[in-house]
Scaffold this motif. Structure first.
Motif: not given
Length: 286
Positions: A111-123
Motif C-alpha cells: 500500500f505504501i509503495k503504491s501511494l509513493r509510486e502512483d500518487l507521489g504521496f509520502d505519509p
C-alpha cells in the motif's frame, strides 16, 4: 514454461480463488527472473484449511499467498509470524523456512509503495482519513503509522469498531494521533477538507455500489484519493476525485506491490520492475 521434476511450486490459497490475478503476474515475474518455479491457485474451503496447510507443508511447497477468507484463520496453523503480521492481525504471505512455515503480511508495504509510486504521496507528517475498519483498514492504518503519518482518522459505519482500532494502534504508535469517526455523510462532508489523503479500504465501489451523498469536492486541491478497489477500474469515488481535479489512484498498484514484496520474500531477490504490472494491465486491456 517447462515443468519438470525439479520445478518448485508457489501458490495462493483462498475461496473463491479462480478470479485471482496473482498467478498471471507472479508467473510473468518468475519467467522474467529465470526461476524454475511455478505459481498455481488452490481453492480451499474454510473447514479444510488445517489439512490444506499441512498438505502444502508436507509437499514441500516453498511459499504461498493467502487470501479471503483465510488471512486470520491461518495464523494458529503456522509455526510463527512476523511482528508486522501480528500487528495487522492477518497473514497474506507464507514462506517455508527450513521445517517451519512463517507468516508475513505484505499488504501494508504494498500500500505504501503504491501511494509513493502512483500518487507521489509520502505519509510522513500528513493527515489521513481511512474509510472502513476491517482487515484492509488494519493494514493501511499500521503502515501509515509506521511511515510517520501525523493523524490517522478511521471512519466506519460501526463507530465502535473504528474506536477499537484507533485505541489499539494508539497504544503502539505514540507519534501518530488517532481518531474514530462515524461514517455519517453530513459529518464527513464537513470535515473532509481537513485531510491530505482519503483512503477507501471497504468494498464500496464494486459493482454498482457507491457512497451516497459523499462530496469530496470539498477536499483541498493538494489532497489525494486512493481506492483499494480496482474492479471497476474507475469507481464512483475515483470518478468524483477526477472531476474535482484531485490526484487519485485505484488499488491495482497495491496488488502489484504486495505481490512483488511476496516474491522478494520467497526468492531473496527483487523482481524486475514493471513485469507484474504490465501483465495485469494487458489482461485488463489497459
Amino acid at each position: 514454461m517447462d515443468i519438470t521434476g525439479k520445478t518448485s511450486v508457489l501458490g495462493i490459497i483462498g475461496r473463491p480463488v479462480a478470479h485471482s490475478l496473482s498467478p498471471l503476474m507472479q508467473n510473468a515475474a518468475l519467467e522474467a527472473m529465470g526461476l524454475d518455479w511455478i505459481y498455481v491457485p488452490f481453492a480451499v474451503r474454510e473447514e479444510d484449511l488445517p489439512r490444506a496447510v499441512m498438505g502444502l507443508k508436507t509437499l514441500g511447497v516453498i511459499g504461498f499467498n493467502v487470501t479471503i477468507p483465510h488471512k486470520t484463520a491461518i495464523i494458529p496453523l503456522l509455526d510463527r509470524i512476523t511482528p508486522e503480521a501480528a500487528l495487522i492481525g492477518a497473514v497474506n504471505t507464507v514462506k517455508r523456512e527450513g521445517d517451519e512455515l512463517v507468516g508475513y503480511n505484505t499488504d501494508g508495504a504494498g500500500f505504501i509503495k503504491s501511494l509513493r509510486e502512483d500518487l507521489g504521496f509520502d505519509p510522513a507528517g500528513r493527515r489521513i482519513l481511512v474509510l472502513g475498519a476491517g482487515g484492509a483498514a488494519r493494514a493501511a492504518v499500521a503502515s501509515l503509522s509506521q511511515a510517520g503519518a501525523a493523524v490517522v482518522a478511521i471512519a466506519n459505519r460501526s463507530h465502535g469498531r473504528g474506536e477499537k482500532l484507533a485505541g489499539e494502534f494508539s497504544a503502539v504508535f505514540s507519534g501518530t494521533q488517532f481518531a474514530a469517526k462515524s461514517l455519517d455523510i453530513s459529518l464527513f462532508n464537513s470535515e473532509v477538507q481537513n485531510f491530505d489523503l482519503l483512503v477507501n479500504t471497504t468494498s464500496v465501489g464494486m459493482g454498482e455500489s457507491a457512497f451516497d451523498g459523499l462530496d469530496i469536492s470539498r477536499m483541498k486541491q493538494t489532497a489525494s484519493v486512493y481506492d483499494m478497489v480496482y474492479a471497476p477500474w474507475e469507481t464512483p469515488l475515483l470518478a468524483q476525485a477526477r472531476k474535482a481535479g484531485l490526484s487519485c489512484a485505484n488499488g491495482i498498484g497495491m496488488l502489484v506491490a504486495q505481490g512483488e514484496c511476496a516474491l522478494s520474500i520467497w526468492s531473496g531477490m527483487e523482481p524486475p520492475t514493471g513485469v507484474m504490472r504490465r501483465r495485469i494491465l494487458t489482461v485488463l486491456n489497459r
